[in-house]
Design a protein around this motif. Structure first.
Motif, PDB file in Angstrom:
ATOM      1  N   ILE A  86       0.840  -1.196   0.000  1.00 11.32           N
ATOM      2  CA  ILE A  86       0.000   0.000   0.000  1.00 11.32           C
ATOM      3  C   ILE A  86       0.877   1.248   0.000  1.00 11.32           C
ATOM      4  O   ILE A  86       0.632   2.202  -0.731  1.00 11.32           O
ATOM      5  CB  ILE A  86      -0.948  -0.002   1.218  1.00 11.32           C
ATOM      6  N   LYS A 101      -3.662  -0.518  -3.653  1.00 12.62           N
ATOM      7  CA  LYS A 101      -4.450   0.547  -3.036  1.00 12.62           C
ATOM      8  C   LYS A 101      -5.128   0.013  -1.782  1.00 12.62           C
ATOM      9  O   LYS A 101      -5.303  -1.190  -1.620  1.00 12.62           O
ATOM     10  CB  LYS A 101      -5.488   1.073  -4.017  1.00 12.62           C
ATOM     11  N   LEU A 102      -5.485   0.907  -0.900  1.00  8.68           N
ATOM     12  CA  LEU A 102      -6.151   0.522   0.332  1.00  8.68           C
ATOM     13  C   LEU A 102      -7.444  -0.224   0.040  1.00  8.68           C
ATOM     14  O   LEU A 102      -7.778  -1.194   0.720  1.00  8.68           O
ATOM     15  CB  LEU A 102      -6.424   1.752   1.197  1.00  8.68           C
ATOM     16  N   SER A 103      -8.153   0.202  -0.998  1.00  9.66           N
ATOM     17  CA  SER A 103      -9.404  -0.484  -1.341  1.00  9.66           C
ATOM     18  C   SER A 103      -9.154  -1.935  -1.763  1.00  9.66           C
ATOM     19  O   SER A 103      -9.929  -2.828  -1.435  1.00  9.66           O
ATOM     20  CB  SER A 103     -10.137   0.267  -2.446  1.00  9.66           C
ATOM     21  N   HIS A 104      -8.052  -2.178  -2.444  1.00  8.28           N
ATOM     22  CA  HIS A 104      -7.708  -3.547  -2.844  1.00  8.28           C
ATOM     23  C   HIS A 104      -7.398  -4.403  -1.621  1.00  8.28           C
ATOM     24  O   HIS A 104      -7.792  -5.576  -1.560  1.00  8.28           O
ATOM     25  CB  HIS A 104      -6.506  -3.559  -3.780  1.00  8.28           C
ATOM     26  N   LEU A 131      -8.572  -3.970   1.394  1.00  9.55           N
ATOM     27  CA  LEU A 131      -9.824  -4.219   2.100  1.00  9.55           C
ATOM     28  C   LEU A 131     -10.632  -5.316   1.419  1.00  9.55           C
ATOM     29  O   LEU A 131     -11.212  -6.174   2.093  1.00  9.55           O
ATOM     30  CB  LEU A 131     -10.643  -2.935   2.203  1.00  9.55           C
ATOM     31  N   VAL A 132     -10.676  -5.307   0.098  1.00  7.55           N
ATOM     32  CA  VAL A 132     -11.385  -6.352  -0.638  1.00  7.55           C
ATOM     33  C   VAL A 132     -10.729  -7.708  -0.383  1.00  7.55           C
ATOM     34  O   VAL A 132     -11.416  -8.713  -0.169  1.00  7.55           O
ATOM     35  CB  VAL A 132     -11.437  -6.026  -2.149  1.00  7.55           C
TER      36      VAL A 132
END
Length: 64
Positions: free
Chosen positions: A19, A25-28, A30-31
């Motif tokens: 990250i 990315k942070l969203s990746h 989290l997923v």
């Protein structure tokens, strides 16, 4: 399995570095974490746990 906490910490550090360096990315992240929680509740969880135990035993037998 005694390696569970260090493995979790290792994956956490790797995710943090990815990250931080822009590779993830942070969203990746989290997923991926949510996917891990859902995966843990499936029937594949026992096979994954067995594979983790086998790998940990292999590493333990190689490193004196």
């Amino acid at each position: 399995m005694t390696l569970s906490l260090p493995v979790v910490l290792l994956f956490g550090v790797v995710a943090f570095l990815l990250i931080r360096k822009g590779g993830m990315k942070l969203s990746h992240a989290l997923v991926a974490a949510i996917f891990g929680f859902y995966l843990a509740s499936t029937t594949l969880a026992t096979q994954i746990n067995s594979l983790d135990t086998t790998i940990a035993n292999l590493i333990d037998s190689v490193h004196p």
